[in-house]
Design a protein around this motif. Sequence first.
Motif, PDB file in Angstrom:
ATOM      1  N   GLY A 247       0.801  -1.216   0.000  1.00 39.98           N
ATOM      2  CA  GLY A 247       0.000   0.000   0.000  1.00 39.98           C
ATOM      3  C   GLY A 247       0.834   1.267   0.000  1.00 39.98           C
ATOM      4  N   MET A 248       2.037   1.181   0.544  1.00 40.88           N
ATOM      5  CA  MET A 248       2.901   2.358   0.616  1.00 40.88           C
ATOM      6  C   MET A 248       3.535   2.680  -0.736  1.00 40.88           C
ATOM      7  SD  MET A 248       4.016   4.672   2.663  1.00 40.88           S
ATOM      8  CE  MET A 248       5.202   5.984   2.469  1.00 40.88           C
ATOM      9  N   ASP A 249       3.815   1.649  -1.514  1.00 37.55           N
ATOM     10  CA  ASP A 249       4.492   1.847  -2.789  1.00 37.55           C
ATOM     11  C   ASP A 249       3.453   1.993  -3.908  1.00 37.55           C
ATOM     12  OD1 ASP A 249       5.838   1.144  -5.358  1.00 37.55           O
ATOM     13  OD2 ASP A 249       7.582   0.892  -4.058  1.00 37.55           O
ATOM     14  N   LYS A 250       3.344   3.197  -4.443  1.00 42.55           N
ATOM     15  CA  LYS A 250       2.307   3.470  -5.441  1.00 42.55           C
ATOM     16  C   LYS A 250       2.435   2.590  -6.683  1.00 42.55           C
ATOM     17  CE  LYS A 250       1.629   8.328  -4.093  1.00 42.55           C
ATOM     18  NZ  LYS A 250       2.513   8.292  -2.909  1.00 42.55           N
TER      19      LYS A 250
ATOM     20  N   TYR B 176      -7.904  -0.269   8.871  1.00 41.80           N
ATOM     21  CA  TYR B 176      -8.558   0.863   8.232  1.00 41.80           C
ATOM     22  C   TYR B 176      -7.732   1.389   7.069  1.00 41.80           C
ATOM     23  CZ  TYR B 176      -5.437   3.867  11.127  1.00 41.80           C
ATOM     24  OH  TYR B 176      -4.376   4.474  11.738  1.00 41.80           O
ATOM     25  N   SER B 177      -8.417   2.069   6.165  1.00 35.03           N
ATOM     26  CA  SER B 177      -7.763   2.733   5.042  1.00 35.03           C
ATOM     27  C   SER B 177      -8.672   3.853   4.554  1.00 35.03           C
ATOM     28  CB  SER B 177      -7.509   1.748   3.880  1.00 35.03           C
ATOM     29  OG  SER B 177      -6.508   0.800   4.204  1.00 35.03           O
ATOM     30  N   ARG B 178      -8.077   4.782   3.826  1.00 29.37           N
ATOM     31  CA  ARG B 178      -8.846   5.796   3.118  1.00 29.37           C
ATOM     32  C   ARG B 178      -8.542   5.632   1.635  1.00 29.37           C
ATOM     33  NH1 ARG B 178      -6.064  10.298   3.802  1.00 29.37           N
ATOM     34  NH2 ARG B 178      -5.518  10.261   1.603  1.00 29.37           N
ATOM     35  N   VAL B 179      -9.592   5.558   0.826  1.00 28.53           N
ATOM     36  CA  VAL B 179      -9.428   5.308  -0.599  1.00 28.53           C
ATOM     37  C   VAL B 179      -9.869   6.556  -1.361  1.00 28.53           C
ATOM     38  CG1 VAL B 179      -9.827   3.674  -2.463  1.00 28.53           C
ATOM     39  CG2 VAL B 179     -10.037   2.900  -0.092  1.00 28.53           C
TER      40      VAL B 179
ATOM     41  N   LYS C 186     -12.447   6.614 -11.093  1.00 28.02           N
ATOM     42  CA  LYS C 186     -11.090   6.079 -11.141  1.00 28.02           C
ATOM     43  C   LYS C 186     -10.408   6.238  -9.795  1.00 28.02           C
ATOM     44  CE  LYS C 186     -10.220   6.417 -16.079  1.00 28.02           C
ATOM     45  NZ  LYS C 186      -9.180   6.619 -17.113  1.00 28.02           N
ATOM     46  N   LEU C 187      -9.841   5.140  -9.310  1.00 27.33           N
ATOM     47  CA  LEU C 187      -9.143   5.158  -8.033  1.00 27.33           C
ATOM     48  C   LEU C 187      -7.831   5.910  -8.185  1.00 27.33           C
ATOM     49  CD1 LEU C 187      -8.968   2.241  -5.532  1.00 27.33           C
ATOM     50  CD2 LEU C 187      -6.907   3.538  -6.029  1.00 27.33           C
ATOM     51  N   ASN C 188      -7.585   6.842  -7.281  1.00 26.91           N
ATOM     52  CA  ASN C 188      -6.336   7.599  -7.292  1.00 26.91           C
ATOM     53  C   ASN C 188      -5.283   6.905  -6.440  1.00 26.91           C
ATOM     54  OD1 ASN C 188      -4.507   9.725  -7.742  1.00 26.91           O
ATOM     55  ND2 ASN C 188      -5.213  10.804  -5.906  1.00 26.91           N
ATOM     56  N   GLU C 189      -5.602   6.626  -5.170  1.00 26.42           N
ATOM     57  CA  GLU C 189      -4.679   5.882  -4.323  1.00 26.42           C
ATOM     58  C   GLU C 189      -5.398   5.389  -3.072  1.00 26.42           C
ATOM     59  OE1 GLU C 189      -1.525   8.702  -3.605  1.00 26.42           O
ATOM     60  OE2 GLU C 189      -2.360   9.250  -1.678  1.00 26.42           O
ATOM     61  N   ILE C 190      -4.767   4.442  -2.406  1.00 29.33           N
ATOM     62  CA  ILE C 190      -5.272   3.934  -1.130  1.00 29.33           C
ATOM     63  C   ILE C 190      -4.236   4.240  -0.061  1.00 29.33           C
ATOM     64  CG2 ILE C 190      -4.397   1.610  -1.662  1.00 29.33           C
ATOM     65  CD1 ILE C 190      -6.752   0.515   0.052  1.00 29.33           C
ATOM     66  N   ASN C 191      -4.682   4.811   1.044  1.00 29.14           N
ATOM     67  CA  ASN C 191      -3.807   5.189   2.148  1.00 29.14           C
ATOM     68  C   ASN C 191      -4.089   4.256   3.311  1.00 29.14           C
ATOM     69  OD1 ASN C 191      -2.614   6.519   4.412  1.00 29.14           O
ATOM     70  ND2 ASN C 191      -2.663   8.442   3.288  1.00 29.14           N
ATOM     71  N   THR C 192      -3.109   3.402   3.657  1.00 30.00           N
ATOM     72  CA  THR C 192      -3.344   2.347   4.643  1.00 30.00           C
ATOM     73  C   THR C 192      -3.182   2.796   6.091  1.00 30.00           C
ATOM     74  OG1 THR C 192      -1.056   1.581   4.388  1.00 30.00           O
ATOM     75  CG2 THR C 192      -2.730   0.507   3.032  1.00 30.00           C
TER      76      THR C 192
END
Length: 352
Positions: A134-137, A297-300, A312-318
């Motif tokens: 999740g950290m590595d885009k 938890y995460s924010r998407v 379109k998904l931009n990123e997921i923050n774990t």
Amino acid sequence: MKKKICVIFGGESTEYEISLRSAASIINELDKEKYDIMTVGITRGGKWKEYTGKVENIICDRWYDDSLKDVSVDLGGADGALIVYGNGKLEKVKIDCAFLGLHGANGEDGTVQGMLKLAHIPYTGPDMLTSCLGMDKAYTKIMLESAGIDQAKWVTVNDYDRDEIMKKVVDAEEIFGYPMFVKPANAGSSIGIGKAKNRDELMSAIDNAFKFDRRIIIEEFLSGREVECAVMGKRGVVRVSCVGEIKAANEFYDYEAKYSDKVESKLIIPAEFKDGIEKRIKETAKKAFIALDGKGYSRVDFFVNEDDGTVKLNEINTLPGFTSISMFPKLFMHEGFSYAEILDRLIEIGME
């Protein structure tokens, strides 16, 4: 009997200051009737220290002094403990759960998660593998692509590609054209991100992004509404929040627009959509969380274009921000949780 909760903050990361804000909010909101709270700060240089002072000193980065006791993780035992030592004395402290108020490298990327697992200390948020991915885009995009999730097109550039950088630049120009974004692969809070409208700006943005990471991505520009969705749960049992929208104060939602008092971005909760788009956002957020084997938890984050109906998904923050202005707690508070109840649930999931 109270649970012993250790809040860990700071760290060797470009997101050090954001961690301080998140940790202060977490410490203030944890239920003192339920938890015996221990606070461990990690300096920019990597020193682990037990902090027993005022919470407000964390926010303004005045928490550290040389008299603080050193802390290390007890890797030699199986009872889940930290070792605190100072003034010639050593104390082993049993920890029921570590609440990770860390962001960015050396905290959000699986390093601390792996160490805590070896020490048998439960912790909040995803496990080591999910945190790494999740950290590595770049790797996140590969995983999401395999799950069939729509996202921005991208080109990955590693530091060993720099001798052939023009080939990567031409690839990006041919695949999606200008404007485009350049992002460090392993940085959050919009640190090191640049928008390029031509080749000169692209080369400058690439040079800047490489200051923050050895791998970067060049990414297609997505137009539309910038929205976020919060996810909380564990494998197979996932709760998804409503969707919030960001009205960025700057050209895009950069570090200043997120955290500076000088500019004021606007958060709209809940955001309103037409034609079932909110349902698609929530379903995709859950799908992405499960695809990365998420826990805690995460924010998407998404871009939504209602003109053509694309999501379109931009990123997921774990390990999303937990500051007083952060979207994750605000979204679940709109769902009826208090801030303290959100923290309770994350601790429960971590201990399970």
